[in-house]
Structures are given as structure tokens and as C-alpha cells.
Scaffold this motif. Structure first.
Motif, mmCIF file in Angstrom:
data_model
loop_
_atom_site.group_PDB
_atom_site.id
_atom_site.type_symbol
_atom_site.label_atom_id
_atom_site.label_comp_id
_atom_site.label_asym_id
_atom_site.label_seq_id
_atom_site.Cartn_x
_atom_site.Cartn_y
_atom_site.Cartn_z
ATOM 1 N N UNK A 116 3.733 10.262 -6.131
ATOM 2 C CA UNK A 116 4.748 11.065 -7.588
ATOM 3 C C UNK A 116 4.528 11.774 -8.800
ATOM 4 N N UNK A 117 3.282 10.771 -9.205
ATOM 5 C CA UNK A 117 3.180 11.208 -10.372
ATOM 6 C C UNK A 117 2.203 11.942 -9.984
ATOM 7 N N UNK A 118 1.359 12.763 -8.845
ATOM 8 C CA UNK A 118 0.432 13.780 -8.558
ATOM 9 C C UNK A 118 1.381 14.717 -9.006
ATOM 10 N N UNK A 119 2.139 14.668 -8.194
ATOM 11 C CA UNK A 119 3.573 16.100 -8.328
ATOM 12 C C UNK A 119 4.130 16.648 -9.147
ATOM 13 N N UNK A 120 4.587 15.579 -10.483
ATOM 14 C CA UNK A 120 4.615 15.747 -11.264
ATOM 15 C C UNK A 120 4.019 16.182 -12.838
ATOM 16 N N UNK A 170 1.020 -1.516 0.406
ATOM 17 C CA UNK A 170 0.144 0.087 -0.376
ATOM 18 C C UNK A 170 1.100 1.405 -0.059
ATOM 19 N N UNK A 171 1.927 1.601 0.917
ATOM 20 C CA UNK A 171 3.070 2.358 0.956
ATOM 21 C C UNK A 171 3.009 2.543 -0.778
ATOM 22 N N UNK A 172 4.321 1.594 -0.985
ATOM 23 C CA UNK A 172 4.553 1.533 -1.765
ATOM 24 C C UNK A 172 3.787 2.204 -3.005
ATOM 25 N N UNK A 173 2.786 1.418 -3.637
ATOM 26 C CA UNK A 173 1.452 1.914 -4.061
ATOM 27 C C UNK A 173 1.274 3.680 -4.145
ATOM 28 N N UNK A 174 1.311 4.055 -2.931
ATOM 29 C CA UNK A 174 0.598 5.812 -2.731
ATOM 30 C C UNK A 174 1.672 6.554 -2.801
ATOM 31 N N UNK A 175 2.946 6.428 -2.367
ATOM 32 C CA UNK A 175 4.690 6.838 -3.202
ATOM 33 C C UNK A 175 4.152 7.223 -4.536
ATOM 34 N N UNK A 176 4.316 5.841 -4.330
ATOM 35 C CA UNK A 176 4.424 5.872 -6.289
ATOM 36 C C UNK A 176 2.813 7.084 -6.976
ATOM 37 N N UNK A 177 2.203 7.122 -6.770
ATOM 38 C CA UNK A 177 0.538 7.794 -7.045
ATOM 39 C C UNK A 177 0.704 9.296 -6.298
#
Length: 61
Positions: A15-19, A6-13
Motif C-alpha cells: 500500500x505504501x508503494x502504491x501511494x 508476513x502477509x500483514x507486513x507485505x500488504x502494508x508495504x
């Protein structure tokens, strides 16, 4: 529940939102991220409670 997944998915998403720089993200996506954070917190609290209940049984009087 797999907290690491869950934390991996959250961190990836996140980062995509920030970019994306506000290019199409919706409040629903942010609500899902908030929901995942809350689910992770609940899972951690439940794990700690289960661990402490097993190690320190309450004295019933």
C-alpha cells in the motif's frame, strides 16, 4: 513462521508503494516483496504436505 504477520507486513508495504506513485521505491523493494510472497507460498505448501502426510500415510510396499 507466522504467515499472518508476513502477509500483514507485505500488504502494508505494498500500500505504501502504491501511494508513493513511483517516488523512490526501488527494484530491491519489489524483489523483497516477491521474496516474501514466495516464502509464504512455500510455507503454505509445507503445511499442507505435513498435514496430508499425517492424515494419509503412504503405503510402503
Amino acid at each position: 513462521m507466522h504467515i499472518r504477520a508476513l502477509t500483514t507486513v507485505l500488504a502494508a508495504r505494498w500500500e505504501r508503494l502504491k501511494k508513493a506513485d513511483d517516488a523512490g521505491q526501488t527494484s530491491a523493494e519489489l524483489a523483497v516483496i516477491a521474496g516474501v510472497v514466495i516464502a509464504i507460498a512455500i510455507a503454505v505448501v509445507a503445511a499442507i504436505k505435513t498435514f496430508t502426510d499425517a492424515k494419509i500415510p503412504l503405503i510402503s510396499g
